[in-house]
Motif scaffolding. Structure first.
Motif, mmCIF file in Angstrom:
data_model
loop_
_atom_site.group_PDB
_atom_site.id
_atom_site.type_symbol
_atom_site.label_atom_id
_atom_site.label_comp_id
_atom_site.label_asym_id
_atom_site.label_seq_id
_atom_site.Cartn_x
_atom_site.Cartn_y
_atom_site.Cartn_z
ATOM 1 N N LYS A 160 -26.058 11.623 41.185
ATOM 2 C CA LYS A 160 -25.259 11.839 40.021
ATOM 3 C C LYS A 160 -23.797 11.161 40.027
ATOM 4 O O LYS A 160 -23.228 11.063 41.185
ATOM 5 C CB LYS A 160 -25.241 13.454 39.679
ATOM 6 N N THR A 161 -23.354 10.606 38.898
ATOM 7 C CA THR A 161 -21.783 10.024 38.828
ATOM 8 C C THR A 161 -21.083 11.547 38.533
ATOM 9 O O THR A 161 -21.299 11.985 37.662
ATOM 10 C CB THR A 161 -21.904 9.194 37.632
ATOM 11 N N ASN A 162 -20.190 11.752 39.687
ATOM 12 C CA ASN A 162 -19.406 12.950 39.650
ATOM 13 C C ASN A 162 -17.747 12.401 39.327
ATOM 14 O O ASN A 162 -17.571 11.560 39.752
ATOM 15 C CB ASN A 162 -19.418 13.591 40.799
ATOM 16 N N LEU A 163 -17.345 12.907 38.134
ATOM 17 C CA LEU A 163 -16.205 12.200 37.705
ATOM 18 C C LEU A 163 -15.106 13.296 37.936
ATOM 19 O O LEU A 163 -15.133 14.594 37.805
ATOM 20 C CB LEU A 163 -16.343 12.160 35.876
ATOM 21 N N LEU A 164 -13.869 12.788 38.511
ATOM 22 C CA LEU A 164 -12.734 13.447 38.775
ATOM 23 C C LEU A 164 -11.757 13.074 37.360
ATOM 24 O O LEU A 164 -11.446 12.130 37.262
ATOM 25 C CB LEU A 164 -11.876 13.169 39.995
#
Length: 272
Positions: A28-32
């Motif tokens: 998954k693309t995990n965004l901060l």
């Protein structure tokens, strides 16, 4: 999967990170997400080991990274790919040499022909087939980002970190870079963490989002959930521009119409 546990970091008398914990999922693309100065990039540096947290720990697929033995940390670092905010290509090297660089550093047993096969594969994957001999000065901003991505994935990375990958790009190119990062994440089942303040990235690729505010995690969820929070600081960030406010208004109107239709249908059924 990457887990962070109670990360604290202070520089001088300024507390930058204040007890941040969370899980970044594989594939998954995990965004901060957060405004400038909220600690996003410092947290990223703590995760990859460029900055040592004052308190807290980081684990990569169950293996402790922070304060572990040097050989274990080095083994994890070999699995990390990094896309820097400015792409950070070597100006004196052409595209091929830039992508080949981590292979020379991290896979010394790989032959020259094997390295070239891998370089060409990665360049083709990011849409830059045949650009081997171009110099960074000959590339557009979007092309530089693509070379940066090719270099990051060249050593078959397990973990991909992207620091403001859309910085300085026009909206269309930024969208293409987002799509490429998401495609690569899913295709190779990578654990990807993207530092961003771009709401377009949130809407397009935000499988999982962590919102930081003044060094603390205020919210965590998906792009489908982020529009419906009751956290004031997050809403002020999301709806800072008119387009997002208008989108929110349209969404609320559509939901109200749906509720009214459901109520009418319910009333008609009761009459029958």
């Amino acid at each position: 999967m990457i887990e962070i546990h109670n990360i604290h970091k202070t520089f001088g008398d300024k507390k930058v990170l204040d007890g941040v914990s969370g899980v970044f999922e594989t594939g998954k693309t995990n965004l901060l997400l957060g405004a400038s100065g909220t600690g996003k990039s410092v947290l990223l540096k703590c995760i990859v080991g460029l900055v040592k947290p004052d308190i807290g720990s980081v684990t990569f697929d169950g293996t402790y990274f922070t304060n572990n033995k040097l050989d274990i940390r080095q083994e994890i670092r070999r699995k990390i790919g990094m896309l820097f905010q400015s792409s950070a290509l070597f100006d004196s090297m052409n595209v091929q040499q830039n992508v080949e660089f981590p292979l020379k550093m991290l896979t010394p047993d790989m032959s020259k022909s094997e390295r070239m096969d891998r370089v060409n594969f990665c360049l083709k994957r990011v849409g830059l087939e045949g650009s081997n001999k171009k110099m960074p000065s000959e590339l557009s901003g979007g092309m530089k980002k693509r070379v940066g991505i090719a270099r990051a994935i060249a050593p078959n990375c397990t973990y991909l970190f992207c620091d403001e990958p859309n910085s300085g790009l026009d909206p269309l190119t930024a969208l293409k870079i987002d799509e490429l990062i998401k495609e690569i994440t899913e295709e190779y089942n990578i654990t990807t963490i993207v530092v961003t303040h771009d709401m377009n990235s949130v809407i397009e690729i935000g499988d999982k989002i962590m919102f930081l505010y003044e060094g603390k995690k205020l919210w965590e969820g998906t792009r489908d959930e982020i529009m419906d929070t009751d956290i004031r600081e997050l809403n002020e960030f999301i709806f800072a521009n008119r387009l997002m406010r208008d989108a929110k208004k349209v969404e609320e109107e559509e939901r109200e119409e749906e509720r009214e239709e459901q109520q009418e249908t319910k009333s008609e059924n009761q009459q029958l």
